[in-house]
Scaffold this motif. Sequence first.
Motif, mmCIF file in Angstrom:
data_model
loop_
_atom_site.group_PDB
_atom_site.id
_atom_site.type_symbol
_atom_site.label_atom_id
_atom_site.label_comp_id
_atom_site.label_asym_id
_atom_site.label_seq_id
_atom_site.Cartn_x
_atom_site.Cartn_y
_atom_site.Cartn_z
ATOM 1 N N GLY A 121 0.792 -1.214 0.000
ATOM 2 C CA GLY A 121 0.000 0.000 0.000
ATOM 3 C C GLY A 121 0.827 1.268 0.000
ATOM 4 N N GLY A 122 2.162 1.139 0.034
ATOM 5 C CA GLY A 122 3.020 2.322 -0.026
ATOM 6 C C GLY A 122 3.438 2.884 1.318
ATOM 7 N N TRP A 123 3.130 2.189 2.431
ATOM 8 C CA TRP A 123 3.531 2.680 3.741
ATOM 9 C C TRP A 123 5.040 2.513 3.917
ATOM 10 C CZ3 TRP A 123 -0.344 5.325 5.427
ATOM 11 C CH2 TRP A 123 -1.641 4.917 5.130
ATOM 12 N N SER A 124 5.632 3.423 4.693
ATOM 13 C CA SER A 124 7.090 3.440 4.849
ATOM 14 C C SER A 124 7.439 3.663 6.316
ATOM 15 C CB SER A 124 7.690 4.554 3.976
ATOM 16 O OG SER A 124 9.084 4.563 4.051
ATOM 17 N N TYR A 125 8.370 2.848 6.824
ATOM 18 C CA TYR A 125 8.729 2.879 8.243
ATOM 19 C C TYR A 125 10.249 2.853 8.413
ATOM 20 C CZ TYR A 125 3.905 1.135 8.550
ATOM 21 O OH TYR A 125 2.555 0.969 8.411
ATOM 22 N N ARG A 126 10.665 3.222 9.609
ATOM 23 C CA ARG A 126 12.058 3.019 10.037
ATOM 24 C C ARG A 126 12.005 2.456 11.447
ATOM 25 N NH1 ARG A 126 14.249 7.832 9.137
ATOM 26 N NH2 ARG A 126 15.191 7.175 7.167
ATOM 27 N N VAL A 127 12.737 1.339 11.690
ATOM 28 C CA VAL A 127 12.719 0.709 13.006
ATOM 29 C C VAL A 127 14.125 0.691 13.586
ATOM 30 C CG1 VAL A 127 10.724 -0.724 12.456
ATOM 31 C CG2 VAL A 127 13.024 -1.619 12.058
ATOM 32 N N SER A 128 14.171 0.733 14.919
ATOM 33 C CA SER A 128 15.441 0.638 15.623
ATOM 34 C C SER A 128 15.869 -0.814 15.731
ATOM 35 C CB SER A 128 15.284 1.233 17.033
ATOM 36 O OG SER A 128 14.464 0.376 17.827
ATOM 37 N N GLU A 129 16.996 -1.051 16.385
ATOM 38 C CA GLU A 129 17.351 -2.413 16.762
ATOM 39 C C GLU A 129 16.263 -2.980 17.673
ATOM 40 O OE1 GLU A 129 22.243 -1.949 16.977
ATOM 41 O OE2 GLU A 129 21.040 -1.908 18.802
ATOM 42 N N ALA A 130 16.118 -4.286 17.664
ATOM 43 C CA ALA A 130 15.244 -4.950 18.630
ATOM 44 C C ALA A 130 16.098 -5.299 19.849
ATOM 45 C CB ALA A 130 14.637 -6.212 18.022
ATOM 46 N N HIS A 131 15.785 -4.700 20.977
ATOM 47 C CA HIS A 131 16.584 -4.891 22.192
ATOM 48 C C HIS A 131 16.029 -6.087 22.963
ATOM 49 C CE1 HIS A 131 18.791 -1.039 21.736
ATOM 50 N NE2 HIS A 131 17.696 -0.714 21.075
#
Length: 339
Positions: free
Chosen positions: A192-202
Amino acid sequence: METMVGTELATAATGTVLGFFRRMLMGTPDRVADEAAQRVVGVLDNLGRGDPATRSALATLRAQPDDHAARVLLEQRIDLYAQHNAQFRQDLSFSLGAAPHQPFRPAATGAMVKGAATGAMVKGAATGAMVKGAALGTRVRDMARNPGSRRLLIGAGALLLVVLLGCGGAGFAFLRGNTTVLDNRTDLTAPGGWSYRVSEAHLKTSPQLEDRAPAKPGYRYLYFDITVENKLDDREAPGIRLSFARAEDTMSPGCGAQQTGFFGFSNYAQGVVPGWCVSRSASCFETNDSFFRTVDRIPPGGKNELRCVDDYFVEDGFDLGSLRVYYLGDSYTQIPTST
């Protein structure tokens, strides 16, 4: 589309999760339908933490989706809570694909006030620093004209260098603890065109977590904390689903499958990622939302602080380095981890 209410909402939610549970038992996944269903399951799992009847009905239906009594019980509990809890009704409608009203976020107003106050403090501090800096510069020039004072200036400079190095180390430690500043960040896209940025998984373990019973002696809860940012600054984005993965050789055959009726059932999926068992049962919720903990939509340009907890306990001393974390979107993307 308006937010669904009452029996209509309960019937739609129950039908969605039953279809999902049947596909999992039969081994016939449907990526699009499963992704939507997992959001519904997440909302109901959160309800089940505080409602034993809902929790019992979900547990029965996971193993026996055609159990009529459990289905009726689940519909009744959903209907009851939807009538008396507007936030639950709205969250469940979100997960079912409705287009409800803009969710109320009181924390945002508080953050704006706090940010304004912080800005005023910084501005005031900067003005004071300029005045003090001018006075200090005059004193230093006067001291420089006196040969006997030069040794004092050299000593003061050395002391200042030590202080700055110490502050720099503390600042780096603080930034390293912030999950979105210095750790590895991964850009993700969703259908659908959504865009994300995620951190490390702690990755972490704990003998007990809030709103949950303590793990039995010798075992601990397994969970990770992660920050999910919405890269779009002009609209809200749906929350995303993340999950644990364990190497197949660390689990019993069939990724821990157990015989239930005619079918073997496991909370871990086999064959999705070669050599790894991917969790179906990890539940995620926002730690920055103390009212109703679920995976909500992310504000424009904003972020959600998530905690994802696995339904399987691990033994004391479990090697966190043996785990992986994946984003379950249009494809499985591995997320960097830290311990």
